[in-house]
Design a protein around this motif. Sequence first.
Motif: not given
Length: 362
Positions: A141-142, A144-146, A148-154
Amino acid sequence: MNRPNNIIAFFLSLIPGGGFFYLRRPIVAFMYIIPIFFLIAAAVFSLFVLAHLELAFIAVVIGIFIWFIQLIHCVISLLQNPTISVQSGEELEASRQKKEESDRLFITFMSLIPGLGHMQLGLMNRGLTLMTLFFGLITMVIFTVAVTGRGIFIAFLGLLPIIWIFNLFDVTQFLNKKGKGEEIIDRSILDDIEENRIGRKSKPIAMLFAIFPGAGHLYLGLQQRGIQLMALFLVGLFLIDLLRLSMFLFLIPIIWFFSFFDALQKVGQYDQNLEDVPVFTVFRNYQKWLGIGAILLGVYYLLDQVLINAFGEMFYQYFQMDLHYWFYNYFQTFIVCTLLICAGIYLLAGKKKSASANKGEV
């Protein structure tokens, strides 16, 4: 007088001061309760009154640190000073009970980190599986967020409490088996899943896929029903965000719960030759209208993403009118209102036609 149970004392220690109250040590309990609640009050005051986010964060971090210290303190007290009252002729049995309870408490404490409790019991495969699943999910998750820059994956971190609770109860079950003298076999979770297979499909995997609308149905082979539920969920989110229909957000949880419990019912009925019955069979009779709707949606998206940005500056230069302002504040609302009014008129007209047809038949 009954002696305190170490396991109960451990779980009560998860509440600040609860374990020490259970061990009849109220002074120590208040030593931890007062600063923790003071820090909670300070964090709330800083956040909502002073609007100081950093100060509130510092108070929360210090409170968590004190809570962790009191947890360690309580565990050490239980391990070093188990309160067991025995008679003079029962020292050997009492010593055995002390060791068993200390080992049980230590393993339960280790299980707070997924997999460690299993490893302490000698279940290396099972413990490694749970530890990899827990920390692997956090890492992915970390990452993927880093990237893509999309916080929705949190949002996928919401699976962590499920894994943690399963790990805790799984360790408890193995401890109960060990206490009864039963044999403990080191089997991975995947081996347990294989035992629970229903036909060619796995019941636990189907339930896991059911978390995402439609995925559980697709796994069970219900293609039409699964695709419709998945499309309804994702398209609903897309349209609500695109058209700014925040008042219809309540529909998203309804769709999710319907899909989840429908998938659970299908899992229970798997042995009864499930039929792939679409959720919306009426759509087959309105393919033309669906096509028109898709074309209109494409035209709207083209206008929103391309034309407004391409000609907005030119329009303002020649006509002194801000297209962005008029489009996002008035045109979108106008479209939504128009569609709702047209849909209401169509439904009323259809109801009148069916009523007149029924009168003609009579």
